[in-house]
Design a protein around this motif. Structure first.
Motif, PDB file in Angstrom:
ATOM      1  N   ASP A 351      56.006  20.658 104.399  1.00  0.00           N
ATOM      2  CA  ASP A 351      55.782  19.467 105.195  1.00  0.00           C
ATOM      3  C   ASP A 351      57.285  19.163 105.948  1.00  0.00           C
ATOM      4  O   ASP A 351      58.012  19.891 105.861  1.00  0.00           O
ATOM      5  CB  ASP A 351      55.117  18.274 104.316  1.00  0.00           C
ATOM      6  N   PHE A 352      57.193  17.899 106.573  1.00  0.00           N
ATOM      7  CA  PHE A 352      58.455  17.664 107.201  1.00  0.00           C
ATOM      8  C   PHE A 352      59.671  17.410 106.207  1.00  0.00           C
ATOM      9  O   PHE A 352      60.652  18.098 106.383  1.00  0.00           O
ATOM     10  CB  PHE A 352      58.450  16.300 107.805  1.00  0.00           C
ATOM     11  N   ALA A 378      63.668  20.060 112.054  1.00  0.00           N
ATOM     12  CA  ALA A 378      62.599  20.205 111.193  1.00  0.00           C
ATOM     13  C   ALA A 378      61.466  19.817 112.020  1.00  0.00           C
ATOM     14  O   ALA A 378      60.053  20.253 111.657  1.00  0.00           O
ATOM     15  CB  ALA A 378      62.913  19.288 109.795  1.00  0.00           C
ATOM     16  N   ARG A 379      61.510  18.719 112.897  1.00  0.00           N
ATOM     17  CA  ARG A 379      60.499  18.295 113.795  1.00  0.00           C
ATOM     18  C   ARG A 379      59.819  19.206 114.657  1.00  0.00           C
ATOM     19  O   ARG A 379      58.687  19.542 115.119  1.00  0.00           O
ATOM     20  CB  ARG A 379      60.795  16.952 114.368  1.00  0.00           C
ATOM     21  N   LEU A 380      60.803  20.152 115.225  1.00  0.00           N
ATOM     22  CA  LEU A 380      60.389  21.072 116.066  1.00  0.00           C
ATOM     23  C   LEU A 380      59.640  22.327 115.586  1.00  0.00           C
ATOM     24  O   LEU A 380      59.173  23.137 116.267  1.00  0.00           O
ATOM     25  CB  LEU A 380      61.782  21.772 116.683  1.00  0.00           C
ATOM     26  N   ASN A 482      54.471  14.386 110.174  1.00  0.00           N
ATOM     27  CA  ASN A 482      53.566  15.349 109.746  1.00  0.00           C
ATOM     28  C   ASN A 482      52.262  15.036 109.434  1.00  0.00           C
ATOM     29  O   ASN A 482      51.931  13.985 109.087  1.00  0.00           O
ATOM     30  CB  ASN A 482      54.306  15.733 108.459  1.00  0.00           C
ATOM     31  N   LYS A 483      51.334  15.761 109.923  1.00  0.00           N
ATOM     32  CA  LYS A 483      49.824  15.622 109.909  1.00  0.00           C
ATOM     33  C   LYS A 483      49.119  16.764 109.077  1.00  0.00           C
ATOM     34  O   LYS A 483      49.379  17.671 109.481  1.00  0.00           O
ATOM     35  CB  LYS A 483      49.361  15.518 111.347  1.00  0.00           C
ATOM     36  N   PHE A 484      48.180  16.131 108.304  1.00  0.00           N
ATOM     37  CA  PHE A 484      47.262  17.089 107.632  1.00  0.00           C
ATOM     38  C   PHE A 484      45.872  16.772 108.228  1.00  0.00           C
ATOM     39  O   PHE A 484      45.059  18.105 107.821  1.00  0.00           O
ATOM     40  CB  PHE A 484      47.615  16.919 105.986  1.00  0.00           C
ATOM     41  N   HIS A 489      40.058  11.779 118.594  1.00  0.00           N
ATOM     42  CA  HIS A 489      40.738  11.290 119.804  1.00  0.00           C
ATOM     43  C   HIS A 489      41.985  12.398 119.879  1.00  0.00           C
ATOM     44  O   HIS A 489      42.298  12.606 121.011  1.00  0.00           O
ATOM     45  CB  HIS A 489      41.208  10.078 119.833  1.00  0.00           C
ATOM     46  N   GLU A 490      42.704  12.999 118.859  1.00  0.00           N
ATOM     47  CA  GLU A 490      43.510  13.759 118.758  1.00  0.00           C
ATOM     48  C   GLU A 490      43.402  15.240 119.209  1.00  0.00           C
ATOM     49  O   GLU A 490      44.024  15.790 120.015  1.00  0.00           O
ATOM     50  CB  GLU A 490      44.401  13.754 117.396  1.00  0.00           C
TER      51      GLU A 490
END
Length: 642
Positions: A351-352, A378-380, A482-484, A489-490
């Motif tokens: 994760d992030f 890390a975000r990229l 960070n999404k799991f 809508h996403e």
């Protein structure tokens, strides 16, 4: 005892050079025999008894030899296959001449009353030696050389068949848990394995049985092998590592023999760890072979592995088997039952926070500029594994070294990320102004929809510099967190962003191109997955129509289970949904026409613009045109049409 010891030291059969080099002895012996016999038997044996050391030999033309015969100066002539030799006892000389096809020679010799006969220019012994004996000796020597080399390399048995000596890497790793980052939950799971190996008596006195096997499961590059080495390093025990494919040979039974050999070696060094990488190479389900039968060698190897894991004890000196795979669904059920691989540990992509920790671990040995922001990198890199992150750090160091920098800077790391995601820049690839204009509008369409759509990933960079094999431009998006899980809508927002490039071409250029083929494919797959796998449509309700076969491998095969009628309804719904989203995207682009034109002008000139500049252009345009109310009107009109 002392005498025996001294005799052994002086015995060349034990320690001598020739005993260690049997091929050398054979070669010397063969050469000596050939030289001796060639010297004894080569040449014309019919002349060996009639000449002495004072006689001379002369090579003369055949015409001159014939004149000597006619002059009565020759006493004896011997005729060979290619040479004629004549003896002149008066001059104490032997004449040799190349043979010529002369039918009158025999008549001339008879008329001069000269003794003549035939002789063999070679000897029968040398013929046999060079035609039959020498080739056999050479073949035998080569065979002995290859056999000795293979026996030495493969360890013990003839040609090394059945031995795992050279197939197994035996070491005591220096890797510790501090060297492993981004898989904290997995580290916690395996830490007790270290305790089992260090202090087995704690558990034995309570009557507990130490686990025999632990299976590390996860996508490629997540650090399964590194984690296994860290367990051995922390426990300070021998680490026997081998690949599953190393057991498979063309000879049936060899793999089973190697399994036995591997576990015998591990038992001698216990406590120890045996690590089998890619265990699915030998551990595939035996039921999967079906009616046609399976691979006998692989199945025998698997059976032997199951027997060995049942057979070795862990009472006093434990041997724990660690295995790794990214395909747990194909493993045989007997391999996964309790008592063999008792536990399964998921080693997933980080994760992030995990990516930050991994980047910091790999930055330890690299000269990094103090201005570098690890969090931004890390975000990229969302969705990348540990091996990908290690490669990015190394690539950034190479880029900095190429520019003779003293430190690795932020732009080097960003460029390394872009190389990993989109490929190398192709600045030498020449595209026309017309194509560049199309690509610019296309990428600006992606960027604007990403920034104005709720739930979409925000823009980090937009570029029209060609990269990789086919990309003429790209838009780099970064998730806000960070999404799991993804909400409906996403997913719709992701479809809108993908359609933004094609819509921009149609709205601002008036004609579409082939550049959106991959975007349309991905958008279609998302809508299909929403219907058939996630239950996000009224066409199928909560019924799952497709099952993902392998969750660890991207692009894994899916199992479809629906009728032709349902398939038709699914296709109609996908088309209808894509048309609706495409229409909404075009309306949004039309509303932001001025922002698009400003963005296109900047991107066309600079070729690369950052996400901050994209947001600045959009924000300024919204202020100037009070666009928030216009967007609300578009949304209300869309709802009314639906």
């Amino acid at each position: 005892m002392m005498n025996n010891s001294s005799n052994n030291k002086g015995n060349p059969q034990n320690n001598g050079f020739f005993n260690k080099n049997p091929i050398f002895i054979f070669a010397v012996f063969a050469i000596a025999i050939i030289v001796i016999f060639k010297g004894l038997f080569d040449g014309n044996t019919s002349f060996s008894g009639m000449l002495n050391d004072r006689e001379t030999h002369k090579n003369i033309p055949y015409s001159e030899l014939k004149k000597l015969i006619e002059g009565g100066q020759i006493n004896q002539v011997s005729i060979g296959q290619t040479t004629i030799k004549a003896v002149s006892s008066a001059q104490n000389t032997v004449y040799s001449a190349k043979k010529v096809n002369d039918p009158e020679l025999v008549s001339l010799l008879d008329s001069k009353n000269i003794a003549y006969g035939a002789y063999s220019e070679t000897n029968w012994f040398t013929d046999i030696l060079f035609s039959w004996v020498l080739p056999v000796f050479i073949f035998f020597g080569i065979w002995m050389f290859l056999a000795s080399r293979m026996q030495k390399n493969m360890g013990g048995s003839i040609l090394g068949i059945g031995s795992s000596k050279k197939l197994v890497n035996s070491e005591k790793p220096k890797v510790k848990f501090n060297d492993v980052a981004g898989v904290e939950e997995a580290k916690e799971e395996v830490k007790e394995i270290v305790d089992f190996l260090k202090y087995p008596e704690r558990y034995i006195k309570l009557g507990a049985k130490i686990p025999k096997g632990l299976l590390l499961v996860g996508p490629p590059g997540t650090g399964k092998t590194l984690l296994a080495k860290a367990v051995a390093g922390e426990a300070d025990v021998p680490f026997f590592s081998v690949s599953g494919s190393s057991f498979i040979e063309m000879f049936v039974g060899v793999g089973a023999s190697r399994v036995r050999d591997l576990f015998e070696n591990a038992k001698k060094e216990a406590p120890a760890i045996v690590f089998i990488d890619e265990i699915d190479a030998i551990g595939k389900s035996r039921a999967a072979s079906g009616m046609m039968g399976g691979n006998d060698e692989r199945e025998q190897t698997l059976n032997q592995l199951l027997a060995e894991m049942d057979g070795f004890g862990t009472e006093s000196s434990p041997v724990i088997v660690l295995a790794a795979t990214n395909r747990p669904e194909v493993l045989d059920a007997a391999l996964l039952r309790p008592g063999r691989f008792d536990r399964q540990v998921l080693v997933d992509k980080p994760d992030f926070k995990g990516r930050c920790d991994i980047l910091k671990v790999h930055m330890k040995d690299v000269k990094i500029s103090p201005e570098v922001k690890v969090e931004d990198i890390a975000r990229l890199t969302a969705g990348l594994a540990g091996a990908d992150l290690a490669n990015i750090i190394n690539e950034a160091a190479l880029l900095a070294g190429r520019d003779s920098k003293k430190h690795v800077e932020q732009n080097d790391l960003v460029e390394a990320v872009e190389r990993a995601i989109a490929g190398l820049e192709k600045k030498s690839r020449r595209i026309s102004d017309k194509e560049k204009k199309i690509v610019t509008y296309h990428e600006c369409g992606h960027a604007l929809i990403a920034e104005t759509t709720k739930g979409a990933k925000k823009v980090s960079k937009v570029s029209v510099i060609p990269r990789g094999l086919a990309a003429l431009g790209y838009t780099l998006n970064t998730p806000e967190e960070n999404k799991f899980l993804m909400q409906k809508h996403e997913l719709i927002a992701e479809v809108d962003v993908l359609l933004g490039g094609r819509a921009a071409e149609e709205v601002f250029i008036g004609e579409i191109s082939t550049g959106a083929s991959n975007d349309l494919e991905r958008a279609t797959d998302i809508i299909k997955a929403m219907i058939s796998m996630y239950g996000m449509s009224e066409i199928a309700g909560l019924m799952v129509l497709e099952k993902q076969r392998n969750t660890f491998l991207s692009g894994g095969q899916t199992i479809k289970d629906y009728s032709e009628k349902t398939a038709e309804s699914l296709d109609e719904y996908v088309k209808k949904t894509l048309d609706e989203r495409y229409k909404d995207v075009k309306n949004t682009l039309s509303a932001y026409k001025g922002a698009i034109e400003t963005m296109v002008a900047a991107l066309y000139e600079e070729e690369t613009i950052e996400g901050a500049k994209v947001r600045e252009i959009i924000k300024n345009y919204e202020k100037e045109n009070n666009l928030s109310s216009r967007l609300q009107e578009i949304e209300e009109n869309t709802k009314e049409e639906k």
